[in-house]
Design a protein around this motif. Structure first.
Motif, PDB file in Angstrom:
ATOM      1  N   ASN A 188       0.832  -1.214   0.000  1.00  0.00           N
ATOM      2  CA  ASN A 188       0.000   0.000   0.000  1.00  0.00           C
ATOM      3  C   ASN A 188       0.861   1.256   0.000  1.00  0.00           C
ATOM      4  OD1 ASN A 188      -2.405  -1.438  -0.046  1.00  0.00           O
ATOM      5  ND2 ASN A 188      -2.605  -1.463   2.176  1.00  0.00           N
ATOM      6  N   VAL A 189       1.920   1.259   0.811  1.00  0.00           N
ATOM      7  CA  VAL A 189       2.838   2.402   0.853  1.00  0.00           C
ATOM      8  C   VAL A 189       3.513   2.575  -0.514  1.00  0.00           C
ATOM      9  CG1 VAL A 189       5.009   3.261   1.844  1.00  0.00           C
ATOM     10  CG2 VAL A 189       3.220   2.349   3.337  1.00  0.00           C
ATOM     11  N   ALA A 190       3.979   1.469  -1.093  1.00  0.00           N
ATOM     12  CA  ALA A 190       4.642   1.528  -2.399  1.00  0.00           C
ATOM     13  C   ALA A 190       3.703   2.079  -3.473  1.00  0.00           C
ATOM     14  CB  ALA A 190       5.166   0.149  -2.791  1.00  0.00           C
ATOM     15  N   ALA A 191       2.461   1.632  -3.458  1.00  0.00           N
ATOM     16  CA  ALA A 191       1.484   2.126  -4.439  1.00  0.00           C
ATOM     17  C   ALA A 191       1.237   3.620  -4.270  1.00  0.00           C
ATOM     18  CB  ALA A 191       0.171   1.344  -4.309  1.00  0.00           C
ATOM     19  N   ALA A 192       1.114   4.061  -3.034  1.00  0.00           N
ATOM     20  CA  ALA A 192       0.900   5.497  -2.781  1.00  0.00           C
ATOM     21  C   ALA A 192       2.103   6.319  -3.237  1.00  0.00           C
ATOM     22  CB  ALA A 192       0.626   5.728  -1.292  1.00  0.00           C
ATOM     23  N   LEU A 193       3.299   5.801  -2.980  1.00  0.00           N
ATOM     24  CA  LEU A 193       4.504   6.513  -3.403  1.00  0.00           C
ATOM     25  C   LEU A 193       4.606   6.582  -4.923  1.00  0.00           C
ATOM     26  CD1 LEU A 193       6.992   5.062  -0.779  1.00  0.00           C
ATOM     27  CD2 LEU A 193       6.303   7.469  -0.984  1.00  0.00           C
ATOM     28  N   ARG A 194       4.283   5.479  -5.599  1.00  0.00           N
ATOM     29  CA  ARG A 194       4.284   5.509  -7.078  1.00  0.00           C
ATOM     30  C   ARG A 194       3.271   6.534  -7.582  1.00  0.00           C
ATOM     31  NH1 ARG A 194       5.074  -0.264  -6.328  1.00  0.00           N
ATOM     32  NH2 ARG A 194       7.182  -0.744  -7.044  1.00  0.00           N
ATOM     33  N   GLY A 195       2.116   6.593  -6.931  1.00  0.00           N
ATOM     34  CA  GLY A 195       1.100   7.572  -7.302  1.00  0.00           C
ATOM     35  C   GLY A 195       1.571   9.003  -7.108  1.00  0.00           C
ATOM     36  N   ALA A 196       2.508   9.188  -6.197  1.00  0.00           N
ATOM     37  CA  ALA A 196       3.070  10.524  -5.938  1.00  0.00           C
ATOM     38  C   ALA A 196       4.320  10.782  -6.794  1.00  0.00           C
ATOM     39  CB  ALA A 196       3.417  10.663  -4.458  1.00  0.00           C
ATOM     40  N   GLY A 197       4.598   9.880  -7.727  1.00  0.00           N
ATOM     41  CA  GLY A 197       5.705  10.106  -8.641  1.00  0.00           C
ATOM     42  C   GLY A 197       7.051   9.553  -8.209  1.00  0.00           C
ATOM     43  N   PHE A 198       7.068   8.708  -7.204  1.00  0.00           N
ATOM     44  CA  PHE A 198       8.320   8.114  -6.737  1.00  0.00           C
ATOM     45  C   PHE A 198       8.669   6.878  -7.560  1.00  0.00           C
ATOM     46  CE2 PHE A 198       7.528  10.712  -3.102  1.00  0.00           C
ATOM     47  CZ  PHE A 198       8.741  10.883  -2.472  1.00  0.00           C
ATOM     48  N   GLU A 199       9.956   6.692  -7.798  1.00  0.00           N
ATOM     49  CA  GLU A 199      10.485   5.435  -8.303  1.00  0.00           C
ATOM     50  C   GLU A 199      10.693   4.572  -7.060  1.00  0.00           C
ATOM     51  OE1 GLU A 199      14.818   3.861  -9.610  1.00  0.00           O
ATOM     52  OE2 GLU A 199      14.222   5.794 -10.430  1.00  0.00           O
TER      53      GLU A 199
ATOM     54  N   GLN B  60      20.178  16.362  -4.633  1.00  0.00           N
ATOM     55  CA  GLN B  60      18.856  16.997  -4.607  1.00  0.00           C
ATOM     56  C   GLN B  60      17.696  16.024  -4.818  1.00  0.00           C
ATOM     57  OE1 GLN B  60      18.482  20.162  -3.541  1.00  0.00           O
ATOM     58  NE2 GLN B  60      20.675  20.030  -3.255  1.00  0.00           N
ATOM     59  N   SER B  61      17.953  14.742  -4.719  1.00  0.00           N
ATOM     60  CA  SER B  61      16.878  13.764  -4.820  1.00  0.00           C
ATOM     61  C   SER B  61      16.074  13.758  -3.529  1.00  0.00           C
ATOM     62  CB  SER B  61      17.444  12.356  -5.046  1.00  0.00           C
ATOM     63  OG  SER B  61      18.046  12.258  -6.292  1.00  0.00           O
ATOM     64  N   THR B  62      14.804  13.490  -3.667  1.00  0.00           N
ATOM     65  CA  THR B  62      13.955  13.287  -2.499  1.00  0.00           C
ATOM     66  C   THR B  62      13.911  11.796  -2.239  1.00  0.00           C
ATOM     67  OG1 THR B  62      12.617  15.219  -3.059  1.00  0.00           O
ATOM     68  CG2 THR B  62      11.642  13.608  -1.551  1.00  0.00           C
ATOM     69  N   LEU B  63      14.248  11.404  -1.013  1.00  0.00           N
ATOM     70  CA  LEU B  63      14.313   9.991  -0.653  1.00  0.00           C
ATOM     71  C   LEU B  63      13.271   9.664   0.400  1.00  0.00           C
ATOM     72  CD1 LEU B  63      18.177   9.687  -0.210  1.00  0.00           C
ATOM     73  CD2 LEU B  63      16.831   9.362  -2.288  1.00  0.00           C
ATOM     74  N   PHE B  64      12.720   8.469   0.289  1.00  0.00           N
ATOM     75  CA  PHE B  64      11.762   7.990   1.275  1.00  0.00           C
ATOM     76  C   PHE B  64      12.080   6.530   1.541  1.00  0.00           C
ATOM     77  CE2 PHE B  64       7.849   6.126   2.796  1.00  0.00           C
ATOM     78  CZ  PHE B  64       7.295   7.115   3.596  1.00  0.00           C
ATOM     79  N   THR B  65      12.191   6.158   2.796  1.00  0.00           N
ATOM     80  CA  THR B  65      12.393   4.763   3.155  1.00  0.00           C
ATOM     81  C   THR B  65      11.290   4.318   4.099  1.00  0.00           C
ATOM     82  OG1 THR B  65      13.898   5.362   4.957  1.00  0.00           O
ATOM     83  CG2 THR B  65      14.899   4.793   2.849  1.00  0.00           C
ATOM     84  N   TYR B  66      10.857   3.091   3.923  1.00  0.00           N
ATOM     85  CA  TYR B  66       9.817   2.505   4.764  1.00  0.00           C
ATOM     86  C   TYR B  66      10.249   1.101   5.152  1.00  0.00           C
ATOM     87  CZ  TYR B  66       5.328   0.482   6.156  1.00  0.00           C
ATOM     88  OH  TYR B  66       4.330  -0.133   6.850  1.00  0.00           O
ATOM     89  N   TYR B  67      10.163   0.792   6.434  1.00  0.00           N
ATOM     90  CA  TYR B  67      10.513  -0.539   6.943  1.00  0.00           C
ATOM     91  C   TYR B  67       9.393  -1.037   7.832  1.00  0.00           C
ATOM     92  CZ  TYR B  67      12.784  -4.173   9.717  1.00  0.00           C
ATOM     93  OH  TYR B  67      13.091  -5.355  10.329  1.00  0.00           O
ATOM     94  N   CYS B  68       8.976  -2.263   7.595  1.00  0.00           N
ATOM     95  CA  CYS B  68       8.001  -2.924   8.461  1.00  0.00           C
ATOM     96  C   CYS B  68       8.579  -4.279   8.826  1.00  0.00           C
ATOM     97  CB  CYS B  68       6.669  -3.074   7.735  1.00  0.00           C
ATOM     98  SG  CYS B  68       5.378  -3.804   8.769  1.00  0.00           S
ATOM     99  N   GLY B  69       8.869  -4.475  10.083  1.00  0.00           N
ATOM    100  CA  GLY B  69       9.459  -5.718  10.554  1.00  0.00           C
ATOM    101  C   GLY B  69       9.891  -5.541  11.999  1.00  0.00           C
ATOM    102  N   TYR B  70      10.607  -6.524  12.524  1.00  0.00           N
ATOM    103  CA  TYR B  70      11.095  -6.438  13.894  1.00  0.00           C
ATOM    104  C   TYR B  70      12.349  -5.575  13.973  1.00  0.00           C
ATOM    105  CZ  TYR B  70       7.968 -10.162  15.454  1.00  0.00           C
ATOM    106  OH  TYR B  70       6.868 -10.913  15.775  1.00  0.00           O
TER     107      TYR B  70
END
Length: 140
Positions: A60-71, A97-107
């Motif tokens: 879901n996060v990946a889909a939202a990010l793609r929708g916002a123009g993220f690779e 000047q790249s915008t970076l986003f990281t998401y982690y779900c786990g222990y």
């Protein structure tokens, strides 16, 4: 016996390659900046209870990010070597000047004051194994 003090962690971080997070308006106005994201989900652990919601949330996060123009690059149920490789590749392919986003779900766990992400391959037979089998969260 596995270390059971690990806790599920949902972590999202945003930054610009320069190390500063600009106001949203300046990111939107800068059409030359690349928007890149790394989305990581760990669900099927070797020595810890599964986290079946992590892949769902990550997709879901990946889909939202793609929708916002993220690779978006996704990594699911990876070992510590694979996670380190994904992080290194993500960092190396980042332009200024790249915008970076990281998401982690786990222990995750804290050992000797340092936070570690726990890959699915971790056996964690003793508390200090996190230093070998985990990934330092600061690198994320």
């Amino acid at each position: 016996m596995p270390m059971l003090r690990c806790r599920p962690l949902f972590l999202a971080c945003a930054a610009v390659a320069t190390g500063l997070v600009p106001p949203v308006a300046s990111v939107a106005a800068d059409t030359l900046a690349t928007k890149r994201a790394l989305v990581v989900a760990m669900a099927h652990y070797k020595a810890l209870p599964p986290l079946p919601q992590c892949p769902i949330a990550a997709r879901n996060v990946a889909a939202a990010l793609r929708g916002a123009g993220f690779e978006v690059r996704e990594a699911f149920d990876v070992s510590n070597g694979e996670l380190n490789g994904a992080l290194a590749s993500f960092a190396q392919q980042t332009a200024p000047q790249s915008t970076l986003f990281t998401y982690y779900c786990g222990y995750a766990d804290i050992y000797n004051g340092r936070a570690f992400l726990v890959p699915v391959s971790a056996a964690l037979d003793t508390p200090d194994r996190i230093m070998v089998e985990g990934v330092v969260a600061a690198s994320f």
